[in-house]
Design an enzyme around this catalytic site. Sequence first.
Site, PDB file in Angstrom:
ATOM      1  CB  SER A   1       9.592  -9.068  13.055  1.00  0.00           C
ATOM      2  OG  SER A   1       8.961 -10.322  13.085  1.00  0.00           O
TER       3      SER A   1
ATOM      4  CD  GLU B   1      12.857 -16.309 -10.606  1.00  0.00           C
ATOM      5  OE1 GLU B   1      12.521 -17.487 -10.383  1.00  0.00           O
ATOM      6  OE2 GLU B   1      13.341 -15.553  -9.729  1.00  0.00           O
TER       7      GLU B   1
ATOM      8  CG  HIS C   1       7.512 -12.697  17.065  1.00  0.00           C
ATOM      9  ND1 HIS C   1       6.753 -13.645  16.402  1.00  0.00           N
ATOM     10  CD2 HIS C   1       8.019 -11.889  16.103  1.00  0.00           C
ATOM     11  CE1 HIS C   1       6.795 -13.414  15.103  1.00  0.00           C
ATOM     12  NE2 HIS C   1       7.568 -12.354  14.884  1.00  0.00           N
TER      13      HIS C   1
END
Length: 497
Positions: free
Chosen positions: A112, A239, A379
């Site tokens: 990527s 969190e 891709h």
Amino acid sequence: MILPRFIACTALSALLSCTAFAQGHPMTTEAYRAQADAELDRLRAEPPVVGRARNIILFIGDGMGVSTLTAARIHQGQRQGVDGESYVPAMDRLSHTALVKTYSHDAQVSDSAPTATAIMTGVKTRNGVIGVGPEVAENDCAASRRHTLPSLFGLAQSMGLATGIISTARITHATPAAAYAHTPQRDWEADGDVPEAARQQGCTDIARQMIEGEVGSRLDLVLGGGRANFLPTSAADPEYRESTGKRTDGRDLMADWRRRNPAGAFVWNQAGFAAVDLARTPRLLGLFEPDHMRFESDRPGDAAGEPSLAEMTRTAITMLGSRETGYVLLVEGGRIDHAHHAGNARRALEDTVALDAAVRTALEMTRREDTLILVTADHSHVFTISGYPERGNPILGLAGAGGAPFQAGDGKSYTTLGYANGPGAVVDAPRTDPAEADTGALDYRQQALVPLGAETHAGEDVVARASGPMAHLVKGTIEQHTLFYLMREALTGGSGN
């Protein structure tokens, strides 16, 4: 001003193409002809829009190859109780289409980092590097500082446009990072990831580039995952109190962002996100997980809550669309890719459907006359649809017909969806029979041929689809880096060089 533009299936012609198969698929010869005529009418009704785009919204489905698009279309239709094969998602309604070559400077099959760099900067580069030219080898800090590439987002900012980035992955992950960062190693997301020698040569981590960089520091909206890369190891996550940040330099970059943007809003959960006054907030940073955001199928199980991709897109268009100058927005469905790497088709398809919902939101909220919407993938994956299943067969089920599964040469059934490689392969043992498993279960892992710890990308062309100003240039078979020049053409109305 934001005006509604896209309303699905309201005209008779659209109604034919959207719902002709709603009750099964008992179409006759004449019905098929009518469906094709309706589709032709729709294509004729959308002449090219020539001129400058006020706004650009770039959608990237990470790993969203053609087989993923097809399977997700069928899944989306079947989820709604209609004919999946003929279902028309929002992405399919975009008027212009091209095939896009995805090879990188040094690889037949890309990751990527170079593919996103090609789209964002107009230059192909090497696997593993972001925002730098093909002259830069992976991990070569000195060379990377000499060969940085300006991005579409930097261009937009220089023109006075607002800019925003949304991703369901870490916001420092390869695709979103290509909008604002320059690095010879995509994995240098936090300072502890950067080798000391590279630090001495002046290379900084991607998270810091987002807060301090020339482009990153001027982003008006950033929504995604990856809180840990912005917090020091001494700080507990808001969190998950048992977890801490990853930064070894002791810096709290989220606090730095708040100091730099005193009128801005920082949010980390659904309640904070919903409470933002978009009309009075000039900048917005939302980091909803320490790592990647949840898969769409798992999002309801997040106790603190996190917004959907469509909700984040709606917020971004509402906020950025109020600016007089226009905007450029990136929306990445980042977790399609991660589900495929795990050999988990259902999560990949659910996240593709979530991206389609975001595209639909954008089409509803913008006007074709002034907003270029471009949907593509970086891709593909080695993901297949095969086996001659009959029409209407559950896409996540066993290949078969008449309610009976087909049998392979080993006397066992097989699924319609599969992978050429990945963790679903069996090593030194007979293949298991998928008929003995719930192949539609959320955690089901499709079978694969070649055993690998993670399924890999594929090298075939992907699809780009577009509507709006200059969208008619998206045609034929094009190089991936040409997409940058198409978007630049839209931003400048054809006057850019």
